[in-house]
Design a protein around this motif. Structure first.
Motif, PDB file in Angstrom:
ATOM      1  N   TYR A  37       0.637  -1.321  -0.154  1.00 45.53           N
ATOM      2  CA  TYR A  37       0.167  -0.022  -0.148  1.00 45.53           C
ATOM      3  C   TYR A  37       0.899   1.334   0.134  1.00 45.53           C
ATOM      4  CZ  TYR A  37      -4.123  -2.768   1.257  1.00 45.53           C
ATOM      5  OH  TYR A  37      -5.215  -3.692   0.868  1.00 45.53           O
ATOM      6  N   ASP A  41      -3.570   4.814  -1.112  1.00 40.84           N
ATOM      7  CA  ASP A  41      -4.620   4.139  -0.911  1.00 40.84           C
ATOM      8  C   ASP A  41      -5.437   4.380   0.464  1.00 40.84           C
ATOM      9  OD1 ASP A  41      -2.071   1.744  -2.028  1.00 40.84           O
ATOM     10  OD2 ASP A  41      -3.730   2.738  -3.131  1.00 40.84           O
ATOM     11  N   TYR A  42      -5.128   5.009   1.250  1.00 44.53           N
ATOM     12  CA  TYR A  42      -5.627   5.221   2.394  1.00 44.53           C
ATOM     13  C   TYR A  42      -6.550   6.498   2.449  1.00 44.53           C
ATOM     14  CZ  TYR A  42      -2.180   2.341   4.760  1.00 44.53           C
ATOM     15  OH  TYR A  42      -1.489   1.274   5.070  1.00 44.53           O
ATOM     16  N   ASN A  43      -7.804   6.370   3.023  1.00 42.18           N
ATOM     17  CA  ASN A  43      -9.073   7.246   2.824  1.00 42.18           C
ATOM     18  C   ASN A  43      -8.780   8.512   3.871  1.00 42.18           C
ATOM     19  OD1 ASN A  43     -10.148   6.063   0.739  1.00 42.18           O
ATOM     20  ND2 ASN A  43     -11.188   4.513   2.340  1.00 42.18           N
ATOM     21  N   ASN A 170     -13.447 -11.467   1.279  1.00 41.64           N
ATOM     22  CA  ASN A 170     -13.416  -9.889   1.253  1.00 41.64           C
ATOM     23  C   ASN A 170     -13.622  -9.472  -0.023  1.00 41.64           C
ATOM     24  OD1 ASN A 170     -12.778  -6.723   1.443  1.00 41.64           O
ATOM     25  ND2 ASN A 170     -11.379  -7.490   3.288  1.00 41.64           N
ATOM     26  N   ALA A 171     -14.693  -8.676  -0.353  1.00 40.41           N
ATOM     27  CA  ALA A 171     -14.849  -8.222  -1.818  1.00 40.41           C
ATOM     28  C   ALA A 171     -13.986  -7.293  -2.266  1.00 40.41           C
ATOM     29  CB  ALA A 171     -16.415  -7.570  -1.919  1.00 40.41           C
ATOM     30  N   SER A 172     -13.182  -6.590  -1.351  1.00 42.07           N
ATOM     31  CA  SER A 172     -12.438  -5.452  -1.936  1.00 42.07           C
ATOM     32  C   SER A 172     -10.966  -6.283  -2.189  1.00 42.07           C
ATOM     33  CB  SER A 172     -12.104  -4.486  -0.734  1.00 42.07           C
ATOM     34  OG  SER A 172     -11.416  -5.026   0.331  1.00 42.07           O
ATOM     35  N   LYS A 173     -10.694  -7.350  -1.893  1.00 39.22           N
ATOM     36  CA  LYS A 173      -9.359  -8.263  -2.008  1.00 39.22           C
ATOM     37  C   LYS A 173      -9.467  -9.046  -3.277  1.00 39.22           C
ATOM     38  CE  LYS A 173      -7.472  -7.251   2.393  1.00 39.22           C
ATOM     39  NZ  LYS A 173      -6.372  -7.731   3.354  1.00 39.22           N
ATOM     40  N   ARG A 207      -3.356  -6.208  -1.163  1.00 36.36           N
ATOM     41  CA  ARG A 207      -4.643  -6.183  -1.329  1.00 36.36           C
ATOM     42  C   ARG A 207      -5.206  -7.598  -1.693  1.00 36.36           C
ATOM     43  NH1 ARG A 207      -2.714  -1.834  -4.507  1.00 36.36           N
ATOM     44  NH2 ARG A 207      -3.458   0.086  -3.969  1.00 36.36           N
ATOM     45  N   GLU A 209      -6.115 -11.796  -0.650  1.00 37.87           N
ATOM     46  CA  GLU A 209      -6.610 -12.603   0.418  1.00 37.87           C
ATOM     47  C   GLU A 209      -6.183 -14.113   0.467  1.00 37.87           C
ATOM     48  OE1 GLU A 209     -11.118 -14.617   1.598  1.00 37.87           O
ATOM     49  OE2 GLU A 209     -10.950 -12.240   1.128  1.00 37.87           O
ATOM     50  N   THR A 283     -16.951 -14.805  -6.173  1.00 38.10           N
ATOM     51  CA  THR A 283     -17.264 -13.730  -5.225  1.00 38.10           C
ATOM     52  C   THR A 283     -18.569 -13.718  -4.664  1.00 38.10           C
ATOM     53  OG1 THR A 283     -18.002 -12.504  -7.048  1.00 38.10           O
ATOM     54  CG2 THR A 283     -15.741 -12.511  -6.799  1.00 38.10           C
TER      55      THR A 283
END
Length: 411
Positions: A37, A41-43, A170-173, A207, A209, A283
């Motif tokens: 990262y 990448d951080y919000n 994890n849908a984001s990975k 990123r 899993e 997924t």
């Protein structure tokens, strides 16, 4: 694995095509490199305070439990021993007796009563202590009943997938499978720890899993001193991981090959089984995603990639470019400096993740074999079930190895 130990090894040539040919790139998922990262990448600010409550949730028993990555690969319930009916759950916040518990208790009594009657009818010399039969002896690290053993012939072979996740959590990975190739003669706690260290590094720095992990023991055609027969090494790997881990598996395909198999082709095999034949992983929406395959290796294997006339450039580009590599640093090694100096590895550096040992561990199979030959204890260097298997089959006792091999200690 070191290609120079193949019986038919020839120094690689830039004009010679790999034999057998490598898998076409079109069959390998393009999941992107293993890259750490970055701030973008951080919000929120990188210096923002961390609130533990954001990373914890309430368990069904009222206790706060962590949702760290280790909990994403749970222990299979059917691999655990059933709870005794004498165990109370009042402290857990549940009623002591429920309809479900009563049904389970009744079923357990129906199963156990005949066994108890059979036990009482046996001669006393069949009893160990006062409650256990000889045929029931198994320490806590033994393979649980019902686990299918790996095939002994290639005709009976089936790819193990009993612990391979069927759905991405994890849908984001992105999904990732970790593969370790080696002799594993015998497998040690360091071989097990390598996967756990890789799991930590992947969870914290990428990123991806992890949806499965595999040991791939080399075949008997790998000419190396101290190598036990392939079926012994496969079985020891089963004993080591099937009970001590909830996500690791053993694949016997490489060990069953009639010829030495290059590491690049072993990774092609996993890609074929997982992505080509099974279509990757599902997924939450039902979409299928290709699974990234990565090689897990020690620093000594990576250093051998820099030796001239050992690894073919085409294999290195295939392994590092199309798949990727997780490198566990050994004590005293400097893998990062080696990556900087090696042209091909530097080219694919974004697909290489170096894992630093925070607790140094230099257990090696070579030292374990030496201890066994000298009649010394190997307790706590490898799982008890593996020690017992070695004793039962008399492995390594009468072997000899060159002094250079023992003192070099590169495995």
């Amino acid at each position: 694995m070191d290609p120079t130990r193949a019986p038919d090894f020839e120094p690689p040539s830039s004009n010679k095509q790999p034999d057998p040919p490598l898998a076409p790139q079109s069959t390998i998922p393009k999941s992107g490199p293993i890259q750490p990262y970055v701030l973008a990448d951080y919000n929120e600010s990188i210096d923002a305070p961390i609130h533990p409550r954001d990373y914890k949730k309430q368990s069904r028993f009222g206790r706060r439990v962590s949702t760290a990555h280790h909990s994403s690969i749970p222990m299979k319930l059917d691999a655990l021993q059933p709870l005794s009916h004498e165990t109370s759950s009042e402290d857990e916040g549940e009623p002591r007796k429920s309809e479900a518990n009563a049904t389970t208790l009744q079923s357990t009594r129906q199963i156990c009563t005949p066994l108890l009657e059979e036990y009482e009818a046996l001669p006393r010399d069949h009893h160990i202590g006062s409650r256990v039969h000889k045929y029931q002896i198994a320490d806590l690290e033994e393979v649980p009943h019902g686990v299918v053993r790996q095939a002994r012939t290639i005709e009976e072979y089936a790819f193990p997938s009993h612990r391979l996740q069927k759905r991405l959590r994890n849908a984001s990975k992105l999904p990732l499978v970790v593969v370790a190739c080696g002799s594993f003669s015998p497998i040690t706690y360091l071989h097990l720890r390598m996967f756990e260290m890789a799991l930590d590094a992947i969870s914290e720095q990428t990123r991806f899993e992890v949806v499965g992990g595999y040991y791939s023991p080399v075949s008997d055609n790998y000419k190396k001193p101290g190598l036990a027969d392939a079926h012994h090494r496969v079985r020891m790997c089963e004993l080591a991981c099937e009970r001590t881990s909830s996500w690791l598996m053993v694949d016997a395909w490489e060990s069953l090959q009639p010829h030495y198999t290059r590491t690049a082709k072993v990774l092609d095999h996993f890609n074929d089984e997982i992505n080509v034949k099974r279509g990757g992983i599902a997924t939450a929406t039902g979409e299928r995603l290709g699974v990234k395959i990565m090689l897990l290796a020690g620093g000594d294997l990576i250093e051998s990639m820099g030796e001239p006339n050992v690894w073919a450039d085409s294999d290195l580009h295939h392994i590092l470019g199309n798949y990727g590599c997780l490198i566990v640093e050994r004590t005293g090694s400097d893998v990062r400096s080696f990556l900087l100096s090696h042209d091909i590895m530097y080219e694919h550096r974004r697909n290489v993740l170096v894992i630093k040992q925070l607790i140094y561990n230099d257990i090696s199979s070579t030292k374990v074999r030496l201890f066994i030959r000298r009649g010394m204890s190997v307790q706590y260097l490898l799982p008890n079930s593996v020690i017992r298997y070695i004793q039962e089959h008399g492995l390594y006792v009468n072997q000899t190895e060159p002094v250079k091999q023992v003192m070099g200690n590169k495995e």
